[in-house]
Design a protein around this motif. Structure first.
Motif, PDB file in Angstrom:
ATOM      1  N   GLN A  20      56.467  -2.972  45.552  1.00 17.22           N
ATOM      2  CA  GLN A  20      55.580  -3.645  46.500  1.00 17.22           C
ATOM      3  C   GLN A  20      54.105  -3.479  46.156  1.00 17.22           C
ATOM      4  OE1 GLN A  20      57.905  -1.364  47.454  1.00 17.22           O
ATOM      5  NE2 GLN A  20      59.488  -2.680  48.313  1.00 17.22           N
ATOM      6  N   THR A  22      50.688  -4.366  44.592  1.00 15.81           N
ATOM      7  CA  THR A  22      50.081  -5.628  44.162  1.00 15.81           C
ATOM      8  C   THR A  22      48.854  -5.402  43.292  1.00 15.81           C
ATOM      9  OG1 THR A  22      48.777  -5.757  46.193  1.00 15.81           O
ATOM     10  CG2 THR A  22      50.931  -6.854  46.197  1.00 15.81           C
ATOM     11  N   ARG A  75      45.230   0.523  56.407  1.00 14.34           N
ATOM     12  CA  ARG A  75      46.224  -0.523  56.605  1.00 14.34           C
ATOM     13  C   ARG A  75      45.554  -1.733  57.215  1.00 14.34           C
ATOM     14  NH1 ARG A  75      51.390  -0.782  60.619  1.00 14.34           N
ATOM     15  NH2 ARG A  75      52.307  -2.653  59.674  1.00 14.34           N
ATOM     16  N   ASP A  78      47.810  -7.411  56.266  1.00 14.20           N
ATOM     17  CA  ASP A  78      48.668  -7.868  55.173  1.00 14.20           C
ATOM     18  C   ASP A  78      49.020  -6.787  54.159  1.00 14.20           C
ATOM     19  OD1 ASP A  78      48.747 -10.482  56.206  1.00 14.20           O
ATOM     20  OD2 ASP A  78      46.808 -10.921  55.279  1.00 14.20           O
ATOM     21  N   GLY A  79      48.749  -5.538  54.456  1.00 12.01           N
ATOM     22  CA  GLY A  79      49.144  -4.498  53.522  1.00 12.01           C
ATOM     23  C   GLY A  79      48.231  -3.282  53.553  1.00 12.01           C
ATOM     24  N   TYR A  80      48.374  -2.469  52.521  1.00 13.98           N
ATOM     25  CA  TYR A  80      47.720  -1.172  52.451  1.00 13.98           C
ATOM     26  C   TYR A  80      46.763  -1.074  51.268  1.00 13.98           C
ATOM     27  CZ  TYR A  80      51.335   0.444  55.677  1.00 13.98           C
ATOM     28  OH  TYR A  80      52.140   0.618  56.768  1.00 13.98           O
ATOM     29  N   LEU A  95      46.883  -1.037  45.792  1.00  8.52           N
ATOM     30  CA  LEU A  95      47.038  -2.098  46.786  1.00  8.52           C
ATOM     31  C   LEU A  95      48.526  -2.352  46.937  1.00  8.52           C
ATOM     32  CD1 LEU A  95      44.321  -4.504  45.340  1.00  8.52           C
ATOM     33  CD2 LEU A  95      44.022  -2.663  47.003  1.00  8.52           C
ATOM     34  N   ALA A  96      49.011  -2.447  48.179  1.00  8.70           N
ATOM     35  CA  ALA A  96      50.443  -2.617  48.403  1.00  8.70           C
ATOM     36  C   ALA A  96      50.696  -3.597  49.539  1.00  8.70           C
ATOM     37  CB  ALA A  96      51.098  -1.278  48.725  1.00  8.70           C
ATOM     38  N   GLN A  97      51.846  -4.240  49.468  1.00 10.57           N
ATOM     39  CA  GLN A  97      52.266  -5.175  50.513  1.00 10.57           C
ATOM     40  C   GLN A  97      52.533  -4.418  51.808  1.00 10.57           C
ATOM     41  OE1 GLN A  97      55.789  -6.894  48.837  1.00 10.57           O
ATOM     42  NE2 GLN A  97      54.665  -8.118  47.335  1.00 10.57           N
ATOM     43  N   ASP A  98      52.569  -5.144  52.910  1.00 14.69           N
ATOM     44  CA  ASP A  98      52.776  -4.539  54.226  1.00 14.69           C
ATOM     45  C   ASP A  98      54.128  -3.840  54.327  1.00 14.69           C
ATOM     46  OD1 ASP A  98      51.917  -3.916  56.836  1.00 14.69           O
ATOM     47  OD2 ASP A  98      53.120  -5.551  57.643  1.00 14.69           O
ATOM     48  N   GLY A  99      55.147  -4.324  53.638  1.00 16.74           N
ATOM     49  CA  GLY A  99      56.486  -3.749  53.755  1.00 16.74           C
ATOM     50  C   GLY A  99      56.746  -2.544  52.871  1.00 16.74           C
ATOM     51  N   VAL A 100      55.733  -1.990  52.228  1.00 12.25           N
ATOM     52  CA  VAL A 100      55.927  -0.859  51.328  1.00 12.25           C
ATOM     53  C   VAL A 100      56.387   0.379  52.110  1.00 12.25           C
ATOM     54  CG1 VAL A 100      53.558   0.050  51.419  1.00 12.25           C
ATOM     55  CG2 VAL A 100      54.922   0.348  49.344  1.00 12.25           C
TER      56      VAL A 100
END
Length: 172
Positions: A20, A22, A75, A78-80, A95-100
């Motif tokens: 996840q 990005t 957070r 749309d992500g972290y 950078l990571a997606q919200d579902g990580v």
């Protein structure tokens, strides 16, 4: 920087362990990009913002007596954005997606930060100028916090309820 290729290899391994992710960026604590894999995000701007956020985080950990900076997590909708200490002179921003899985992000981010810190610190030792050539310049010092000291008690008067009473508090 000669260590850019190993940093990019570390980013690839990190993305394999945390699908996840990005983006990843290694930067000096001064905001200069060391290596990046940040599609869609301008790396120089991200490095500068990381340095600014790091400055605030270091001040907060110092002011609250929490020791040296280790990590920062933000957070958004749309992500972290997660920033980890990477040795004495660098930081790793992921950078990571919200579902990580945030636990996995921290585990792998901390490990990668340690490895990147080793690479960057080793490179810094190799390229450090000899004292004879740079006698007029002071060597760069690692970011440190000042030692924590206890504060004295203070007495303040309260106007609520019982007039003339005092309350003693201790700031520590």
């Amino acid at each position: 920087m000669a260590a850019e290729a190993p940093l990019l290899d570390e980013f690839r391994r990190l993305r394999a362990r945390v699908p996840q992710l990005t983006g990843a960026l290694a930067a000096g604590r001064d905001g200069l990009v060391l290596a990046h894999d940040t599609p869609g995000v301008e790396p120089d701007g991200l490095a500068a913002l990381t340095a600014a956020a790091l400055g605030v985080a270091v001040r907060m950990t110092d002011a609250t007596g929490r020791g040296d900076f280790r990590e920062l997590l933000m957070r958004g909708a749309d992500g972290y954005v997660a920033t980890y200490a990477a040795g004495r002179t660098a930081v790793l921003t992921l950078l990571a997606q919200d579902g990580v899985n945030v636990g996995r992000l921290h585990l792998e981010g901390r490990r990668a930060g340690a490895r990147i810190g080793e690479l960057v610190d080793a490179e810094a030792v190799l390229v450090q100028p000899s004292p004879a050539k740079s006698a007029d310049k002071e060597p760069a010092k690692p970011l440190t916090t000042r030692p924590r000291t206890a504060r004295a008690s203070r007495t303040t008067a309260t106007n609520a309820g019982n007039a003339g009473t005092a309350r003693t508090t201790t700031d520590s």
